[in-house]
Design an enzyme around this catalytic site. Structure first.
Site, PDB file in Angstrom:
ATOM      1  N   THR A   1     -21.340   2.105  12.130  1.00 15.66           N
ATOM      2  CA  THR A   1     -20.258   3.019  12.256  1.00 15.66           C
ATOM      3  C   THR A   1     -19.093   2.213  11.874  1.00 15.66           C
ATOM      4  O   THR A   1     -18.682   1.113  12.372  1.00 15.66           O
ATOM      5  CB  THR A   1     -20.070   3.612  13.621  1.00 15.66           C
ATOM      6  OG1 THR A   1     -21.046   4.185  14.455  1.00 15.66           O
ATOM      7  CG2 THR A   1     -18.666   4.483  13.913  1.00 15.66           C
ATOM      8  N   ALA A   2     -18.150   2.765  10.853  1.00 14.26           N
ATOM      9  CA  ALA A   2     -17.027   2.079  10.280  1.00 14.26           C
ATOM     10  C   ALA A   2     -15.955   3.002  10.722  1.00 14.26           C
ATOM     11  O   ALA A   2     -16.134   4.372  10.856  1.00 14.26           O
ATOM     12  CB  ALA A   2     -17.169   2.193   8.810  1.00 14.26           C
TER      13      ALA A   2
ATOM     14  N   SER B   1     -13.640   7.824  11.046  1.00 12.04           N
ATOM     15  CA  SER B   1     -14.743   7.261  11.458  1.00 12.04           C
ATOM     16  C   SER B   1     -16.190   7.957  10.567  1.00 12.04           C
ATOM     17  O   SER B   1     -15.914   9.064  10.363  1.00 12.04           O
ATOM     18  CB  SER B   1     -14.940   7.389  12.927  1.00 12.04           C
ATOM     19  OG  SER B   1     -16.043   6.822  13.287  1.00 12.04           O
ATOM     20  N   ASP B   2     -17.120   7.217  10.521  1.00 12.27           N
ATOM     21  CA  ASP B   2     -18.243   7.572   9.725  1.00 12.27           C
ATOM     22  C   ASP B   2     -19.453   6.767  10.062  1.00 12.27           C
ATOM     23  O   ASP B   2     -19.221   5.517  10.419  1.00 12.27           O
ATOM     24  CB  ASP B   2     -18.163   7.677   8.233  1.00 12.27           C
ATOM     25  CG  ASP B   2     -18.911   8.563   7.347  1.00 12.27           C
ATOM     26  OD1 ASP B   2     -19.650   9.422   8.230  1.00 12.27           O
ATOM     27  OD2 ASP B   2     -19.264   8.344   6.354  1.00 12.27           O
ATOM     28  N   THR B   3     -20.515   7.283  10.222  1.00 15.13           N
ATOM     29  CA  THR B   3     -21.734   6.840  11.133  1.00 15.13           C
ATOM     30  C   THR B   3     -22.641   7.079  10.046  1.00 15.13           C
ATOM     31  O   THR B   3     -23.156   8.336   9.412  1.00 15.13           O
ATOM     32  CB  THR B   3     -21.848   7.323  12.492  1.00 15.13           C
ATOM     33  OG1 THR B   3     -20.825   7.067  13.116  1.00 15.13           O
ATOM     34  CG2 THR B   3     -23.163   6.659  13.071  1.00 15.13           C
TER      35      THR B   3
END
Length: 142
Positions: free
Chosen positions: A57-58, A21-23
């Site tokens: 967020t992915a 996850s990354d934001t």
């Protein structure tokens, strides 16, 4: 999120699903990442002050043979911030490792007037969307 998930896959047997996850925070088409120092955090928080921005967020779920990614976008409105509030917030230590220089789940939550979207995506992991993705991913693995 894809890079994080695939890095995790390399450390497994390749069959075990890994979540990454990354934001990021976006305002005026500018991506606000983690601040480099106080001046950078002050710049970011001043940009966010009294207005709307987006948190993106992915989340990626991957194995060695396939991956699936979901992007969740949430609109966030900040109250107007004073220089004193920004400085005190920096001194708390909280914004120093946060995209956009704030964390909604901590002290920074007091700056949020409202959101339209997923609270948990702003925190960094959209729970409902991730749950659906995991269920779909695992049902295809059987």
């Amino acid at each position: 999120s894809q890079d994080k998930a695939l890095a995790g896959v390399e450390k497994t047997d390749g069959r075990t699903p890994v979540l990454g996850s990354d934001t990021i925070v976006v305002v005026d088409d500018e991506i606000l990442e983690k601040p480099e120092d106080y001046a950078d955090a002050k710049r970011m928080l001043t940009l966010l002050s009294g207005r709307q921005h987006q948190v993106m967020t992915a989340v990626t779920l991957a194995t060695a043979v396939r991956s699936k990614t979901k992007l969740v976008v949430t609109n966030v409105w900040f109250k107007a911030l004073s220089e004193k509030e920004i400085e005190a917030y920096w001194q708390s230590g909280e914004p120093q490792d946060k995209a956009g220089s704030y964390g909604i789940q901590g002290i920074g939550g007091k700056f949020i007037e409202r959101i339209d979207g997923s609270y948990y995506a702003v925190v960094g992991l959209p729970l409902m969307e991730t749950d659906i993705m995991v269920r779909d991913f695992l049902s295809l693995s059987i």
